[in-house]
Design an enzyme around this catalytic site. Sequence first.
Site, PDB file in Angstrom:
ATOM      1  N   THR A 197     -22.549 -12.905 -25.373  1.00 46.25           N
ATOM      2  CA  THR A 197     -21.634 -13.136 -24.266  1.00 46.25           C
ATOM      3  C   THR A 197     -22.226 -12.507 -23.014  1.00 46.25           C
ATOM      4  OG1 THR A 197     -19.584 -12.492 -23.173  1.00 46.25           O
ATOM      5  CG2 THR A 197     -20.165 -11.195 -25.056  1.00 46.25           C
ATOM      6  N   ASP A 230     -18.945  -7.607 -23.636  1.00 48.68           N
ATOM      7  CA  ASP A 230     -17.745  -6.883 -24.050  1.00 48.68           C
ATOM      8  C   ASP A 230     -17.540  -6.865 -25.568  1.00 48.68           C
ATOM      9  OD1 ASP A 230     -17.123  -9.536 -24.253  1.00 48.68           O
ATOM     10  OD2 ASP A 230     -15.232  -9.430 -23.162  1.00 48.68           O
TER      11      ASP A 230
HETATM   12  O1  F6P Z   1     -17.543 -15.833 -21.985  1.00 54.79           O
HETATM   13  C1  F6P Z   1     -17.210 -15.117 -20.925  1.00 54.79           C
HETATM   14  C2  F6P Z   1     -16.795 -15.861 -19.712  1.00 54.79           C
HETATM   15  O2  F6P Z   1     -17.956 -16.051 -19.007  1.00 54.79           O
HETATM   16  C3  F6P Z   1     -15.749 -15.128 -18.895  1.00 54.79           C
HETATM   17  O3  F6P Z   1     -16.208 -14.110 -18.089  1.00 54.79           O
HETATM   18  C4  F6P Z   1     -15.081 -16.240 -18.163  1.00 54.79           C
HETATM   19  O4  F6P Z   1     -13.801 -15.890 -17.779  1.00 54.79           O
HETATM   20  C5  F6P Z   1     -15.094 -17.318 -19.161  1.00 54.79           C
HETATM   21  O5  F6P Z   1     -16.232 -17.120 -19.972  1.00 54.79           O
HETATM   22  C6  F6P Z   1     -15.038 -18.680 -18.590  1.00 54.79           C
HETATM   23  O6  F6P Z   1     -15.320 -19.618 -19.571  1.00 54.79           O
HETATM   24  P1  F6P Z   1     -15.047 -21.180 -19.445  1.00 54.79           P
HETATM   25  O7  F6P Z   1     -15.033 -21.533 -18.006  1.00 54.79           O
HETATM   26  O8  F6P Z   1     -16.177 -21.787 -20.179  1.00 54.79           O
HETATM   27  O9  F6P Z   1     -13.752 -21.412 -20.106  1.00 54.79           O
END
Ligand code: F6P
Length: 361
Positions: free
Chosen positions: A139, A143
């Site tokens: 990720t 986190d």
């Molecule tokens: O996986 C983490 C992340 O990048 C977050 O920080 C963000 O809020 C989210 O994914 C957004 O993901 P998507 O736009 O693909 O739903």
Amino acid sequence: MHTRRIGILTGGGDAPGLNAVIRAVVKHGAGQKGWEVVGSEDAFNGFLDDPPRLLNLTPRTCRGLLHRGGTILGTTNKSDPFAWRDPDGAARDRSAELAERIRAEGIEGLIVVGGDGTQRIGWRLMRERGVPVVGVPKTIDNDLAYTDYTFGFWSAVEVATEALDRLHTTAEAHDRVMLLEVMGRDAGWIALHAGIAGGADCIAIPEIPYDPDRFVDKILERRRRNRLFTVMVVAEGAYPREGTPEPGRVAHGRGHIAAGGAARLLARLLAERIDVETRVTVLGHLQRGGGPVPFDRVLATRFGVAAVDLVDRDRWGELVRLDHHRIDSVPLAEVAEAQHFVDPDGQLVAAARGVGIEFGG
Ligand code: F6P
């Protein structure tokens, strides 16, 4: 001799380095150990769709992947077999069906590359449906508990830092307050690292709910020193502490972010207090796109090789991780439950405060 057949999938939001993990698993598993490696497209969906969407991965088909962004397997954050959603919105549990399909394909177990949500699903599949799983932590938000870093994180920090460098010059030219919103729904790792690396004056993160007046004081204090501009980094999950008008937090992915945008909200709170010209830049998915930086290529490669080595030793139910520069593994059972947040009293925040960065709290 019986050829081992192992599945691999990428789940959740993408992160630079996913292809580098796939490449390492295929080179080490198929190329060196002689296994068959089968990729499921779009996380678990490849197994569940009719007809199944499965790819035979070989060193030949995985050439040129090390530096490529995205994932050749595709990914989705809407593929929980335990809470499957049909197109009409009806929910059902397809985990038993999934386990059956994996067995029918002659696949012994899965290497699951994903964040906390995907690892939780992997662990449930193993515990409740008997599908052996090894996890690889991914990720950009960094986190996930029990690993120093997830791959993808430093690539995102690089993009955010470059954005700050660019915002600095235009902020200074126009005497403006520039707010850069970066990803980090629940944790402020990207904001904190990019903020320090990019010389930000203020950082807002979810772990430290902020008092807008403290940011105002910082802007005014800079003006008194004839620094007429200010650069702020705002994690998308940052929010004002109680006592200041609550903007409302809305569900986002599996977490929550400020309604209407965290940086926009902070810009408004500043403008309500002082005469200030603000500009907001939302970096968004630029942080997830593109290829991995060298650190993430190396980490992804080490993770991929380590995952294959765990399978080789039949050490299913483990997650590979980086622990003080060394690769080892921890039980998925522990990891699936724990998230990793910035410690407001930790060394990194102290270092940032030590160079005068204001957190608003
Ligand atoms: O996986 C983490 C992340 O990048 C977050 O920080 C963000 O809020 C989210 O994914 C957004 O993901 P998507 O736009 O693909 O739903």
